[in-house]
Design an enzyme around this catalytic site. Sequence first.
Site, PDB file in Angstrom:
ATOM      1  N   HIS A 174      -9.599  14.040   0.473  1.00  0.00           N
ATOM      2  CA  HIS A 174      -9.029  15.138  -0.313  1.00  0.00           C
ATOM      3  C   HIS A 174      -9.515  16.470   0.250  1.00  0.00           C
ATOM      4  O   HIS A 174     -10.706  16.628   0.544  1.00  0.00           O
ATOM      5  CB  HIS A 174      -9.510  15.078  -1.764  1.00  0.00           C
ATOM      6  CG  HIS A 174      -9.034  13.912  -2.563  1.00  0.00           C
ATOM      7  ND1 HIS A 174      -8.012  14.008  -3.477  1.00  0.00           N
ATOM      8  CD2 HIS A 174      -9.461  12.630  -2.603  1.00  0.00           C
ATOM      9  CE1 HIS A 174      -7.825  12.835  -4.048  1.00  0.00           C
ATOM     10  NE2 HIS A 174      -8.694  11.980  -3.540  1.00  0.00           N
ATOM     11  N   CYS A 226       0.850  -1.200   0.000  1.00  0.00           N
ATOM     12  CA  CYS A 226       0.000   0.000   0.000  1.00  0.00           C
ATOM     13  C   CYS A 226       0.884   1.248   0.000  1.00  0.00           C
ATOM     14  O   CYS A 226       1.671   1.471   0.934  1.00  0.00           O
ATOM     15  CB  CYS A 226      -0.925  -0.013   1.214  1.00  0.00           C
ATOM     16  SG  CYS A 226      -1.844   1.518   1.394  1.00  0.00           S
ATOM     17  N   HIS A 249      -8.551   7.977   2.265  1.00  0.00           N
ATOM     18  CA  HIS A 249      -7.961   9.328   2.250  1.00  0.00           C
ATOM     19  C   HIS A 249      -9.040  10.350   1.953  1.00  0.00           C
ATOM     20  O   HIS A 249      -9.951  10.111   1.180  1.00  0.00           O
ATOM     21  CB  HIS A 249      -6.806   9.437   1.255  1.00  0.00           C
ATOM     22  CG  HIS A 249      -7.147   8.996  -0.133  1.00  0.00           C
ATOM     23  ND1 HIS A 249      -7.196   7.666  -0.491  1.00  0.00           N
ATOM     24  CD2 HIS A 249      -7.474   9.693  -1.244  1.00  0.00           C
ATOM     25  CE1 HIS A 249      -7.518   7.572  -1.769  1.00  0.00           C
ATOM     26  NE2 HIS A 249      -7.706   8.789  -2.251  1.00  0.00           N
TER      27      HIS A 249
HETATM   28  P1  AMP Z   1      -8.207   8.708  -5.323  1.00  0.00           P
HETATM   29  O1  AMP Z   1      -8.639   8.754  -6.751  1.00  0.00           O
HETATM   30  O2  AMP Z   1      -9.202   9.362  -4.409  1.00  0.00           O
HETATM   31  O3  AMP Z   1      -7.805   7.324  -4.876  1.00  0.00           O
HETATM   32  O4  AMP Z   1      -6.940   9.652  -5.266  1.00  0.00           O
HETATM   33  C1  AMP Z   1      -5.644   9.223  -5.014  1.00  0.00           C
HETATM   34  C2  AMP Z   1      -4.794  10.465  -4.966  1.00  0.00           C
HETATM   35  O5  AMP Z   1      -3.516  10.120  -4.477  1.00  0.00           O
HETATM   36  C3  AMP Z   1      -4.586  11.132  -6.341  1.00  0.00           C
HETATM   37  O6  AMP Z   1      -5.065  12.477  -6.296  1.00  0.00           O
HETATM   38  C4  AMP Z   1      -3.070  11.060  -6.537  1.00  0.00           C
HETATM   39  O7  AMP Z   1      -2.554  12.195  -7.195  1.00  0.00           O
HETATM   40  C5  AMP Z   1      -2.562  10.927  -5.115  1.00  0.00           C
HETATM   41  N1  AMP Z   1      -1.287  10.273  -4.976  1.00  0.00           N
HETATM   42  C6  AMP Z   1      -0.903   9.080  -5.505  1.00  0.00           C
HETATM   43  N2  AMP Z   1       0.367   8.796  -5.170  1.00  0.00           N
HETATM   44  C7  AMP Z   1       0.797   9.828  -4.378  1.00  0.00           C
HETATM   45  C8  AMP Z   1       2.020  10.107  -3.706  1.00  0.00           C
HETATM   46  N3  AMP Z   1       3.074   9.276  -3.770  1.00  0.00           N
HETATM   47  N4  AMP Z   1       2.105  11.272  -3.002  1.00  0.00           N
HETATM   48  C9  AMP Z   1       1.057  12.118  -2.944  1.00  0.00           C
HETATM   49  N5  AMP Z   1      -0.127  11.892  -3.562  1.00  0.00           N
HETATM   50  C10 AMP Z   1      -0.257  10.766  -4.267  1.00  0.00           C
HETATM   51 ZN    ZN Z   2      -2.438   1.384   3.523  1.00  0.00          ZN
END
Ligand code: AMP
Ligand code: ZN
Length: 123
Positions: A111, A4, A109
Site C-alpha cells: 500500500h 486470486c 501488495h
Molecule cells: P489488505 O488488507 O492489505 O489485504 O488490503 C487489500 C486492499 O485491496 C484493500 O485496501 C482493498 O480496498 C483493495 N482491493 C480489493 N479489491 C480491489 C480491486 N478490485 N481493485 C482495487 N483494490 C482492491
Molecule cells: Zn494472485
Amino acid sequence: MDNCIFCKIAAKIIPSSVVYEDDSLLAFKDIHPAAPVHFLIIPKAHVSTLSDCDDEHVAMLGEMMRLVPKLAAEQGCGVTRDAQGGVTGGYKTQINTGPDGGQEVYHLHLHVIGGPHPWRGQK
Ligand code: AMP
Ligand code: ZN
C-alpha cells in the site's frame, strides 16, 4: 492462481485504475481509498504473502520499494524540500501480512497511502 483477484487484475481480466506497469510489476488505485492518494503495487507473478518471499523474490521486493517514491511523486504525494531544506509531503507504505497483520487479499501488495496525515483515523 485461479481464484486470486489480484492475479485477475494483473491479467486484465478484472479492470483496475492502473498507475504503472512493467514486465513484472503492476500498480493500481485502491478501490476503497483510505486517503486522497492510495494505490497498491503488486508483483504480476502470484506470491501470497511477504512471509512466502525468499531469495528469489529479493530483486522484485527491491523493485517494488524503488518504485514507491517515483509513483508517489506522480500521484501527488511525493516528498519535497523547500529552499530552507524543510521537508513537505509524504506518504505511508504498508504491507499487511497474514490474518493478524490485517491482510485481506492473499496476493502480496504494497500500500502507498498519501495526503495530509493519512494515518489519522485509521487502525
Ligand atoms: P489488505 O488488507 O492489505 O489485504 O488490503 C487489500 C486492499 O485491496 C484493500 O485496501 C482493498 O480496498 C483493495 N482491493 C480489493 N479489491 C480491489 C480491486 N478490485 N481493485 C482495487 N483494490 C482492491
Ligand atoms: Zn494472485
